[in-house]
Design an enzyme around this catalytic site. Structure first.
Site, PDB file in Angstrom:
ATOM      1  N   TYR A  18      59.614   9.917  59.128  1.00  0.00           N
ATOM      2  CA  TYR A  18      59.095   9.550  57.790  1.00  0.00           C
ATOM      3  C   TYR A  18      57.588   9.357  57.812  1.00  0.00           C
ATOM      4  O   TYR A  18      56.910   9.607  56.810  1.00  0.00           O
ATOM      5  CB  TYR A  18      59.871   8.343  57.235  1.00  0.00           C
ATOM      6  CG  TYR A  18      61.252   8.781  56.817  1.00  0.00           C
ATOM      7  CD1 TYR A  18      62.357   8.573  57.640  1.00  0.00           C
ATOM      8  CD2 TYR A  18      61.440   9.518  55.646  1.00  0.00           C
ATOM      9  CE1 TYR A  18      63.612   9.045  57.295  1.00  0.00           C
ATOM     10  CE2 TYR A  18      62.697  10.005  55.295  1.00  0.00           C
ATOM     11  CZ  TYR A  18      63.773   9.777  56.120  1.00  0.00           C
ATOM     12  OH  TYR A  18      65.010  10.275  55.790  1.00  0.00           O
ATOM     13  N   ARG A  59      56.350  12.741  57.154  1.00  0.00           N
ATOM     14  CA  ARG A  59      56.510  13.145  55.757  1.00  0.00           C
ATOM     15  C   ARG A  59      55.478  12.443  54.876  1.00  0.00           C
ATOM     16  O   ARG A  59      55.012  13.019  53.899  1.00  0.00           O
ATOM     17  CB  ARG A  59      57.943  12.875  55.310  1.00  0.00           C
ATOM     18  CG  ARG A  59      58.929  13.692  56.164  1.00  0.00           C
ATOM     19  CD  ARG A  59      60.294  13.724  55.599  1.00  0.00           C
ATOM     20  NE  ARG A  59      60.283  14.378  54.296  1.00  0.00           N
ATOM     21  CZ  ARG A  59      61.282  14.230  53.420  1.00  0.00           C
ATOM     22  NH1 ARG A  59      62.300  13.457  53.727  1.00  0.00           N
ATOM     23  NH2 ARG A  59      61.256  14.839  52.283  1.00  0.00           N
ATOM     24  N   GLN A  77      66.020  12.766  42.706  1.00  0.00           N
ATOM     25  CA  GLN A  77      66.524  12.603  44.079  1.00  0.00           C
ATOM     26  C   GLN A  77      65.337  12.579  45.044  1.00  0.00           C
ATOM     27  O   GLN A  77      65.520  12.319  46.226  1.00  0.00           O
ATOM     28  CB  GLN A  77      67.463  13.751  44.449  1.00  0.00           C
ATOM     29  CG  GLN A  77      68.688  13.835  43.557  1.00  0.00           C
ATOM     30  CD  GLN A  77      69.462  15.118  43.799  1.00  0.00           C
ATOM     31  OE1 GLN A  77      70.355  15.206  44.654  1.00  0.00           O
ATOM     32  NE2 GLN A  77      69.084  16.154  43.053  1.00  0.00           N
ATOM     33  N   HIS A 108      67.330   8.229  45.639  1.00  0.00           N
ATOM     34  CA  HIS A 108      67.376   8.235  47.108  1.00  0.00           C
ATOM     35  C   HIS A 108      66.229   7.482  47.741  1.00  0.00           C
ATOM     36  O   HIS A 108      65.966   7.633  48.924  1.00  0.00           O
ATOM     37  CB  HIS A 108      67.430   9.689  47.628  1.00  0.00           C
ATOM     38  CG  HIS A 108      68.690  10.387  47.226  1.00  0.00           C
ATOM     39  ND1 HIS A 108      68.810  11.756  47.177  1.00  0.00           N
ATOM     40  CD2 HIS A 108      69.886   9.895  46.825  1.00  0.00           C
ATOM     41  CE1 HIS A 108      70.033  12.078  46.782  1.00  0.00           C
ATOM     42  NE2 HIS A 108      70.712  10.966  46.552  1.00  0.00           N
ATOM     43  N   GLY A 129      65.387  22.043  39.889  1.00  0.00           N
ATOM     44  CA  GLY A 129      65.098  22.088  41.324  1.00  0.00           C
ATOM     45  C   GLY A 129      66.041  21.297  42.200  1.00  0.00           C
ATOM     46  O   GLY A 129      65.605  20.652  43.155  1.00  0.00           O
ATOM     47  N   THR A 130      67.353  21.346  41.887  1.00  0.00           N
ATOM     48  CA  THR A 130      68.291  20.718  42.809  1.00  0.00           C
ATOM     49  C   THR A 130      69.458  21.654  43.060  1.00  0.00           C
ATOM     50  O   THR A 130      69.978  22.290  42.159  1.00  0.00           O
ATOM     51  CB  THR A 130      68.825  19.359  42.302  1.00  0.00           C
ATOM     52  OG1 THR A 130      69.807  18.862  43.229  1.00  0.00           O
ATOM     53  CG2 THR A 130      69.420  19.434  40.906  1.00  0.00           C
ATOM     54  N   SER A 131      69.883  21.695  44.322  1.00  0.00           N
ATOM     55  CA  SER A 131      71.007  22.581  44.680  1.00  0.00           C
ATOM     56  C   SER A 131      72.341  21.939  44.302  1.00  0.00           C
ATOM     57  O   SER A 131      73.393  22.551  44.460  1.00  0.00           O
ATOM     58  CB  SER A 131      70.972  22.837  46.198  1.00  0.00           C
ATOM     59  OG  SER A 131      71.142  21.581  46.875  1.00  0.00           O
TER      60      SER A 131
HETATM   61  N1  APR Z   1      61.087  25.491  41.404  1.00  0.00           N
HETATM   62  C1  APR Z   1      62.323  25.059  41.030  1.00  0.00           C
HETATM   63  N2  APR Z   1      63.386  25.006  41.849  1.00  0.00           N
HETATM   64  C2  APR Z   1      63.188  25.435  43.116  1.00  0.00           C
HETATM   65  C3  APR Z   1      61.940  25.912  43.590  1.00  0.00           C
HETATM   66  C4  APR Z   1      60.858  25.920  42.670  1.00  0.00           C
HETATM   67  N3  APR Z   1      59.634  26.356  43.038  1.00  0.00           N
HETATM   68  N4  APR Z   1      62.075  26.256  44.902  1.00  0.00           N
HETATM   69  C5  APR Z   1      63.370  25.984  45.229  1.00  0.00           C
HETATM   70  N5  APR Z   1      64.032  25.522  44.161  1.00  0.00           N
HETATM   71  C6  APR Z   1      65.428  25.076  44.052  1.00  0.00           C
HETATM   72  C7  APR Z   1      66.387  25.750  45.008  1.00  0.00           C
HETATM   73  O1  APR Z   1      66.891  26.951  44.427  1.00  0.00           O
HETATM   74  C8  APR Z   1      67.480  24.674  45.118  1.00  0.00           C
HETATM   75  O2  APR Z   1      68.401  24.776  44.050  1.00  0.00           O
HETATM   76  O3  APR Z   1      65.428  23.711  44.395  1.00  0.00           O
HETATM   77  C9  APR Z   1      66.683  23.364  44.964  1.00  0.00           C
HETATM   78  C10 APR Z   1      66.436  22.661  46.278  1.00  0.00           C
HETATM   79  O4  APR Z   1      67.671  22.251  46.803  1.00  0.00           O
HETATM   80  P1  APR Z   1      67.682  21.266  48.070  1.00  0.00           P
HETATM   81  O5  APR Z   1      66.706  21.759  49.080  1.00  0.00           O
HETATM   82  O6  APR Z   1      69.119  21.086  48.456  1.00  0.00           O
HETATM   83  O7  APR Z   1      67.090  19.886  47.516  1.00  0.00           O
HETATM   84  P2  APR Z   1      67.847  18.784  46.680  1.00  0.00           P
HETATM   85  O8  APR Z   1      68.864  19.397  45.758  1.00  0.00           O
HETATM   86  O9  APR Z   1      66.819  17.915  46.069  1.00  0.00           O
HETATM   87  O10 APR Z   1      68.628  17.932  47.814  1.00  0.00           O
HETATM   88  C11 APR Z   1      69.334  16.779  47.360  1.00  0.00           C
HETATM   89  O11 APR Z   1      69.732  16.165  49.662  1.00  0.00           O
HETATM   90  O12 APR Z   1      68.906  15.952  51.788  1.00  0.00           O
HETATM   91  C12 APR Z   1      69.251  15.254  50.653  1.00  0.00           C
HETATM   92  O13 APR Z   1      68.348  13.226  49.992  1.00  0.00           O
HETATM   93  C13 APR Z   1      68.039  14.572  50.096  1.00  0.00           C
HETATM   94  O14 APR Z   1      67.451  14.215  47.802  1.00  0.00           O
HETATM   95  C14 APR Z   1      67.869  15.209  48.726  1.00  0.00           C
HETATM   96  C15 APR Z   1      69.261  15.707  48.412  1.00  0.00           C
END
Ligand code: APR
Length: 233
Positions: free
Chosen positions: A54, A57, A87, A105, A171-173
């Protein structure tokens, strides 16, 4: 009556600010094992590795600025009642000017006592010292929700999502629970959901979904314009 917009964000909203996401091919979890740096067991077993992860980061955060995606979300507050549920542990929503933010988080610049949430301190972007303690002598740890730990803000975030007239997901998976289940908490199937993400998402919802397949820095400003034009409707 001002419409309520809830914006649910993940690492993708900060990607355009130069902060790596987690699950992309060169993402954080491609370079580090979650079980080594983001679990309570890791903190107990190898405190230095977790604290240093951390610290790195925080150092990465130096000089990072909110992008047009963060700013478009902040500017929506001029037209709507906006609440951000993120998140992300970075502070770029704050830096962009958003005023109502829930960090599901935790927050990278904060430390808390090992044993509870009572004492929280903000150290900005400096390194945490390994032996840093709270005034009561309790060792401090990153104020971050590790895998396997409770998400204290989840119930509150679910209530916020339930109050939304419009839900935006940026922007979240949707790979991590319970956070990902928040999209199910909209009050009924009429609440429109807008997604801004360059990738296809496996979102299961009966609600009307509009997917803007763009990076946040491009798609969020576009979405803000669409929503402002609809204001008169
Ligand atoms: N703009 C928008 N979305 C984007 C971009 C961008 N430039 N680049 C990537 N993405 C999308 C990807 O397609 C994906 O859907 O952002 C998402 C990133 O997904 P993850 O890397 O899984 O991040 P996240 O969903 O925030 O993870 C959730 O997992 O590890 C834990 O605590 C951590 O908060 C995090 C949680």
């Amino acid at each position: 009556m001002t419409k309520k917009i809830v914006v649910f964000t993940g690492a993708g909203v900060s990607a355009d600010s130069g902060i790596p996401t987690y699950r992309s091919s060169d993402g954080l979890w491609a370079n580090y094992k979650i079980e080594d740096v983001c679990t309570p067991e890791a903190l107990a077993r190898d405190r230095a590795t977790v604290i240093n992860f951390y610290n790195m980061r925080r150092r990465e955060m130096a000089g990072k600025l909110p992008n047009a995606g963060h700013k478009a979300i902040a500017e929506l507050e001029q037209y709507f009642d906006v609440e951000v549920v993120t998140q992300n542990i970075d502070n770029l929503h704050e830096a962009a000017g958003s005023t109502k933010i829930i960090h599901l988080h935790g927050e990278l610049t904060k430390l808390r006592e090992d044993s509870g949430e009572r004492y929280i301190t903000d150290i900005g972007l400096r390194d945490q010292r390994l032996d840093e303690t709270a005034p009561n002598g309790e060792l401090l740890r990153p104020h971050i929700v590790f895998f396997g730990e409770a998400v204290p803000m989840f119930e509150h975030a679910a209530m916020v999502v339930n109050s939304a007239d419009i839900l935006i997901v940026v922007g979240t998976s949707l790979a991590v629970y319970p956070a990902a289940s928040l999209v199910q908490y909209v009050r009924d199937s009429s609440v429109p959901i807008y997604i801004v993400d360059p990738a296809e998402l496996n979102i299961r919802s009966r609600n009307p979904i509009t997917h803007i397949r763009e990076r946040a820095a491009v798609g969020m400003p576009q979405l803000a314009e669409i929503l402002k034009r609809k204001l008169g409707d």
